[in-house]
Design an enzyme around this catalytic site. Structure first.
Site, PDB file in Angstrom:
ATOM      1  N   ARG A 109       0.844  -1.205   0.109  1.00  0.00           N
ATOM      2  CA  ARG A 109       0.165   0.059  -0.088  1.00  0.00           C
ATOM      3  C   ARG A 109       0.864   1.116   0.009  1.00  0.00           C
ATOM      4  NH1 ARG A 109      -3.062  -2.753   3.887  1.00  0.00           N
ATOM      5  NH2 ARG A 109      -4.844  -4.011   2.643  1.00  0.00           N
ATOM      6  N   LYS A 131       2.638  12.145 -10.885  1.00  0.00           N
ATOM      7  CA  LYS A 131       2.109  11.102 -11.849  1.00  0.00           C
ATOM      8  C   LYS A 131       2.543   9.860 -12.102  1.00  0.00           C
ATOM      9  CE  LYS A 131      -1.465  13.775 -14.650  1.00  0.00           C
ATOM     10  NZ  LYS A 131      -2.143  14.211 -15.903  1.00  0.00           N
ATOM     11  N   GLU A 173       8.324  18.599 -24.366  1.00  0.00           N
ATOM     12  CA  GLU A 173       7.722  18.946 -23.285  1.00  0.00           C
ATOM     13  C   GLU A 173       8.009  20.439 -22.856  1.00  0.00           C
ATOM     14  OE1 GLU A 173       5.179  17.125 -22.583  1.00  0.00           O
ATOM     15  OE2 GLU A 173       5.662  14.966 -22.254  1.00  0.00           O
ATOM     16  N   LYS A 210       6.208  23.643 -13.807  1.00  0.00           N
ATOM     17  CA  LYS A 210       5.337  22.546 -13.841  1.00  0.00           C
ATOM     18  C   LYS A 210       4.939  22.252 -12.438  1.00  0.00           C
ATOM     19  CE  LYS A 210       4.582  17.601 -14.355  1.00  0.00           C
ATOM     20  NZ  LYS A 210       4.739  16.277 -14.819  1.00  0.00           N
ATOM     21  N   GLU A 220      -5.227  16.885 -10.506  1.00  0.00           N
ATOM     22  CA  GLU A 220      -5.707  17.477 -11.746  1.00  0.00           C
ATOM     23  C   GLU A 220      -7.188  17.507 -11.959  1.00  0.00           C
ATOM     24  OE1 GLU A 220      -4.085  15.949 -16.044  1.00  0.00           O
ATOM     25  OE2 GLU A 220      -5.566  14.667 -15.299  1.00  0.00           O
ATOM     26  N   ARG A 224      -4.268  21.696 -13.370  1.00  0.00           N
ATOM     27  CA  ARG A 224      -3.406  20.716 -13.783  1.00  0.00           C
ATOM     28  C   ARG A 224      -3.352  20.248 -15.123  1.00  0.00           C
ATOM     29  NH1 ARG A 224       0.053  15.959 -10.823  1.00  0.00           N
ATOM     30  NH2 ARG A 224       1.443  15.579 -12.647  1.00  0.00           N
ATOM     31  N   ASN A 228      -1.413  19.122 -19.981  1.00  0.00           N
ATOM     32  CA  ASN A 228      -1.924  17.858 -20.891  1.00  0.00           C
ATOM     33  C   ASN A 228      -2.145  18.597 -22.395  1.00  0.00           C
ATOM     34  OD1 ASN A 228      -3.961  15.251 -21.491  1.00  0.00           O
ATOM     35  ND2 ASN A 228      -2.135  15.087 -19.681  1.00  0.00           N
ATOM     36  N   HIS A 231      -1.680  16.541 -25.497  1.00  0.00           N
ATOM     37  CA  HIS A 231      -1.723  15.084 -25.193  1.00  0.00           C
ATOM     38  C   HIS A 231      -2.949  14.455 -25.578  1.00  0.00           C
ATOM     39  CE1 HIS A 231       1.856  16.451 -22.997  1.00  0.00           C
ATOM     40  NE2 HIS A 231       2.060  14.974 -22.596  1.00  0.00           N
ATOM     41  N   HIS A 235      -1.411  11.490 -27.186  1.00  0.00           N
ATOM     42  CA  HIS A 235      -1.526  10.226 -26.628  1.00  0.00           C
ATOM     43  C   HIS A 235      -2.244   9.365 -27.662  1.00  0.00           C
ATOM     44  CE1 HIS A 235      -0.886  10.787 -22.001  1.00  0.00           C
ATOM     45  NE2 HIS A 235       0.377  10.598 -22.770  1.00  0.00           N
ATOM     46  N   HIS A 251       7.423   9.487 -27.000  1.00  0.00           N
ATOM     47  CA  HIS A 251       6.391  10.277 -26.311  1.00  0.00           C
ATOM     48  C   HIS A 251       6.463  11.867 -26.871  1.00  0.00           C
ATOM     49  CE1 HIS A 251       3.182  11.507 -23.243  1.00  0.00           C
ATOM     50  NE2 HIS A 251       4.265  12.620 -23.074  1.00  0.00           N
TER      51      HIS A 251
HETATM   52  N1  LIG Z   1       4.476  11.281 -15.192  1.00  0.00           N
HETATM   53  C1  LIG Z   1       4.571  12.238 -15.935  1.00  0.00           C
HETATM   54  O1  LIG Z   1       4.155  13.365 -15.566  1.00  0.00           O
HETATM   55  C2  LIG Z   1       4.911  12.017 -17.198  1.00  0.00           C
HETATM   56  C3  LIG Z   1       5.395  13.300 -18.134  1.00  0.00           C
HETATM   57  C4  LIG Z   1       5.785  13.302 -19.182  1.00  0.00           C
HETATM   58  C5  LIG Z   1       6.054  11.929 -20.040  1.00  0.00           C
HETATM   59  N2  LIG Z   1       5.984  10.651 -19.186  1.00  0.00           N
HETATM   60  C6  LIG Z   1       6.111   9.592 -19.718  1.00  0.00           C
HETATM   61  O2  LIG Z   1       7.533   9.290 -19.863  1.00  0.00           O
HETATM   62  C7  LIG Z   1       7.645   8.314 -20.676  1.00  0.00           C
HETATM   63  C8  LIG Z   1       8.717   8.672 -21.849  1.00  0.00           C
HETATM   64  O3  LIG Z   1       9.950   8.941 -21.209  1.00  0.00           O
HETATM   65  P1  LIG Z   1      11.299   9.036 -21.705  1.00  0.00           P
HETATM   66  O4  LIG Z   1      11.230   9.782 -23.067  1.00  0.00           O
HETATM   67  O5  LIG Z   1      12.258   9.455 -20.766  1.00  0.00           O
HETATM   68  O6  LIG Z   1      11.375   7.572 -22.378  1.00  0.00           O
HETATM   69  P2  LIG Z   1      12.327   6.456 -21.727  1.00  0.00           P
HETATM   70  O7  LIG Z   1      12.235   6.061 -20.263  1.00  0.00           O
HETATM   71  O8  LIG Z   1      11.789   5.324 -22.692  1.00  0.00           O
HETATM   72  O9  LIG Z   1      13.881   6.638 -22.187  1.00  0.00           O
HETATM   73  C9  LIG Z   1      14.197   6.867 -23.348  1.00  0.00           C
HETATM   74  C10 LIG Z   1      15.270   5.966 -23.878  1.00  0.00           C
HETATM   75  O10 LIG Z   1      16.533   6.451 -23.247  1.00  0.00           O
HETATM   76  C11 LIG Z   1      17.267   5.340 -22.372  1.00  0.00           C
HETATM   77  N3  LIG Z   1      17.826   6.078 -21.610  1.00  0.00           N
HETATM   78  C12 LIG Z   1      17.642   6.767 -20.385  1.00  0.00           C
HETATM   79  N4  LIG Z   1      18.354   7.609 -19.826  1.00  0.00           N
HETATM   80  C13 LIG Z   1      19.651   7.688 -20.576  1.00  0.00           C
HETATM   81  C14 LIG Z   1      20.865   7.967 -20.852  1.00  0.00           C
HETATM   82  N5  LIG Z   1      21.166   8.923 -19.754  1.00  0.00           N
HETATM   83  N6  LIG Z   1      21.830   7.711 -21.834  1.00  0.00           N
HETATM   84  C15 LIG Z   1      21.177   6.940 -22.618  1.00  0.00           C
HETATM   85  N7  LIG Z   1      20.288   6.344 -22.722  1.00  0.00           N
HETATM   86  C16 LIG Z   1      19.132   6.576 -21.796  1.00  0.00           C
HETATM   87  C17 LIG Z   1      16.113   4.344 -22.082  1.00  0.00           C
HETATM   88  O11 LIG Z   1      16.759   3.205 -21.678  1.00  0.00           O
HETATM   89  C18 LIG Z   1      15.240   4.291 -23.224  1.00  0.00           C
HETATM   90  O12 LIG Z   1      15.735   3.682 -24.132  1.00  0.00           O
HETATM   91  C19 LIG Z   1       6.470   7.971 -21.397  1.00  0.00           C
HETATM   92  O13 LIG Z   1       5.827   6.739 -21.040  1.00  0.00           O
HETATM   93  C20 LIG Z   1       5.607   9.064 -21.136  1.00  0.00           C
HETATM   94  O14 LIG Z   1       4.264   8.805 -20.908  1.00  0.00           O
HETATM   95  C21 LIG Z   1       5.276  10.975 -17.856  1.00  0.00           C
HETATM   96  O1  LIG Z   2       2.039  16.067 -15.511  1.00  0.00           O
HETATM   97  C1  LIG Z   2       0.719  16.131 -15.810  1.00  0.00           C
HETATM   98  O2  LIG Z   2      -0.044  16.473 -15.414  1.00  0.00           O
HETATM   99  C2  LIG Z   2       0.965  15.822 -17.447  1.00  0.00           C
HETATM  100  O3  LIG Z   2       0.031  15.907 -18.127  1.00  0.00           O
HETATM  101  C3  LIG Z   2       2.326  15.931 -18.220  1.00  0.00           C
HETATM  102  C4  LIG Z   2       2.592  14.976 -19.483  1.00  0.00           C
HETATM  103  O4  LIG Z   2       3.464  15.520 -20.100  1.00  0.00           O
HETATM  104  C5  LIG Z   2       2.566  13.533 -19.217  1.00  0.00           C
HETATM  105  O5  LIG Z   2       2.949  13.146 -20.343  1.00  0.00           O
HETATM  106  C6  LIG Z   2       1.574  12.888 -18.348  1.00  0.00           C
HETATM  107  O6  LIG Z   2       2.020  11.401 -18.109  1.00  0.00           O
HETATM  108  C7  LIG Z   2       0.140  12.640 -19.157  1.00  0.00           C
HETATM  109  O7  LIG Z   2      -0.878  12.265 -18.149  1.00  0.00           O
HETATM  110  P1  LIG Z   2      -2.197  11.571 -18.579  1.00  0.00           P
HETATM  111  O8  LIG Z   2      -2.810  11.663 -17.351  1.00  0.00           O
HETATM  112  O9  LIG Z   2      -2.550  12.112 -19.763  1.00  0.00           O
HETATM  113  O10 LIG Z   2      -1.679  10.025 -18.873  1.00  0.00           O
HETATM  114 ZN   LIG Z   3       3.717  14.323 -21.876  1.00  0.00          ZN
END
Ligand SMILES: NC(=O)c1ccc[n+]([C@@H]2O[C@H](COP(=O)([O-])OP(=O)(O)OC[C@H]3O[C@@H](n4cnc5c(N)ncnc54)[C@H](O)[C@@H]3O)[C@@H](O)[C@H]2O)c1
Ligand SMILES: O=C(O)C(=O)C[C@@H](O)[C@H](O)[C@H](O)COP(=O)(O)O
Ligand SMILES: [Zn+2]
Length: 348
Positions: A109, A131, A173, A210, A220, A224, A228, A231, A235, A251
């Site tokens: 949990r 998130k 982003e 952010k 959100e 917030r 998006n 997106h 998405h 992404h």
């Molecule tokens: N939680 C949030 O608020 C939020 C916001 C934006 C995006 N996201 C999510 O994030 C994901 C995309 O993240 P991303 O673009 O970092 O992708 P990712 O985590 O897949 O990383 C991209 C690639 O780079 C490699 N890598 C990572 N760090 C490295 C480094 N320093 N040197 C060399 N290679 C490296 C990874 O292994 C991968 O192959 C998506 O799933 C998206 O939905 C979440």
């Molecule tokens: O942090 C947020 O809020 C965002 O929307 C940031 C986005 O860049 C990110 O891709 C997020 O994961 C999207 O969220 P989702 O709720 O649309 O899945």
């Molecule tokens: Zn995003």
């Protein structure tokens, strides 16, 4: 459960701060989640800062942001009898920070986790704001929870091993943050062109934008949703192409295309001038290649937006721009108009 300091540290001192947080007596065990690339490129730099720990590895890539990867993480935590005082260190891009955060937030949990983002995208966006989640049945982030990390430690040195395509994906982003909240930065960058030698200031500004929005609306329920922007369409495109072997896009690439489509929707409503729309398009196409799809696919892609988390029932609620630098959320857009936006993009 005792809280660690909730902090965001940006700069070359970040890993020292990570070390001091992990050495607190309130920490029973440390788990370090890596993917098959960050174990090679990032773990060697971090290792010296870590106390005794267990390394947990998942395969790299969006296609592994799944329940199966969570299963393997939860198994390792269980095998090692991790208790509620254990801490998970997520060392990687957005896939690792989203998935690792989700695994930690649900194990027994909820145990604490810290984010050590290693891609530009994760440093400016994914590691901040709580998130967490995974993709499910092909839909992006369909399963997840809001849970703030106990700390975010951002060291720009990780970016030296990142390839140009991944850097650009993160840059999408950054541009999103400008378009929703910082017209001046967008205007400056549009004229200056994209030549960045030191990302630190850009990371700081993006995180501040952010963080400011997330603090006002962490779950959100309203504001917030501006984060998006790009997106709803982005998405849908990303989900569609993820299911098409060989056509997957990153992404940020999907968000860049989504921002063009959603800027067009804003212009259709008179909220963005033709000149502003053109500025956004010219800038984004100077950085990102056009995402390839055919007209016949646009209606199927648009249908995927019906699963967007901002929707109410069958109403697709988009975040649109009311001029560059200001976003408005909960703007209803019929699915047929999403198709039109994709067709507009396709014709550009
Ligand atoms: N939680 C949030 O608020 C939020 C916001 C934006 C995006 N996201 C999510 O994030 C994901 C995309 O993240 P991303 O673009 O970092 O992708 P990712 O985590 O897949 O990383 C991209 C690639 O780079 C490699 N890598 C990572 N760090 C490295 C480094 N320093 N040197 C060399 N290679 C490296 C990874 O292994 C991968 O192959 C998506 O799933 C998206 O939905 C979440
Ligand atoms: O942090 C947020 O809020 C965002 O929307 C940031 C986005 O860049 C990110 O891709 C997020 O994961 C999207 O969220 P989702 O709720 O649309 O899945
Ligand atoms: Zn995003």
């Amino acid at each position: 459960m005792k809280k660690l300091d909730n902090r965001i540290s940006i700069g070359f001192q970040a890993l020292d701060e990570l070390a001091s947080v992990l050495r607190q007596p309130a920490v029973s065990q440390v788990f370090v989640l890596v993917d098959s690339n960050t174990v090679q490129h990032c773990y060697p730099l971090v290792k010296a800062y870590l106390p005794e720990h267990t390394l947990v590895e998942i395969p790299a890539g969006e296609e592994h942001k799944t329940l199966a990867s969570c299963d393997s993480v939860w198994c390792r935590l269980t095998e090692k009898a991790a208790d509620r005082f254990a801490v998970v260190v997520n060392l990687g891009g957005g896939v690792v920070t989203d998935l690792g955060g989700f695994c930690a937030a649900t194990y027994k949990r909820g145990i604490r986790f810290v984010q050590v983002p290693t891609t530009l995208l994760a440093q400016v966006d994914a590691s901040v704001g709580g998130k967490t989640g995974i993709d499910f049945l092909g839909f992006k982030n369909q399963i997840g929870v809001f849970q703030e990390p106990a700390g975010v430690f951002i060291d720009p040195r990780f970016l030296t091993t990142l390839d140009g395509r991944q850097l650009k994906s993160g840059y999408a982003e950054v541009v999103k943050h400008w378009l929703i909240a910082d017209a001046e930065a967008f205007a400056f960058q549009r004229h200056a062109g994209v030549v960045v030698e030191d990302w630190t200031d850009i990371i700081r500004a993006s995180v501040a934008t952010k963080q400011h929005i997330v603090e006002a609306d962490p779950l959100e329920s309203g504001l917030r949703k501006v984060l998006n922007f790009g997106h709803t369409v982005g998405h849908a495109l990303e989900s569609y192409l993820l299911q098409q072997p060989g056509r997957e896009i990153l992404h940020g690439e999907a968000v860049a295309a989504g921002m063009v489509c959603e800027a067009w929707l804003s212009a259709q409503r008179g909220m963005l001038s033709a000149q502003e729309l053109e500025q956004i398009e010219v800038f984004l196409f100077s950085v990102f290649e056009k995402v390839q799809f055919v007209t016949l696919e646009t209606a199927v892609i648009a249908q995927l937006a019906l699963q967007d988390k901002k929707n109410s029932g069958t109403t697709i609620n988009c975040t649109l721009l009311d001029g560059i630098g200001k976003a408005v959320y909960d703007q209803p857009v019929p699915v047929a108009e999403i198709t039109e936006a994709l067709r507009y993009y396709h014709r550009l």
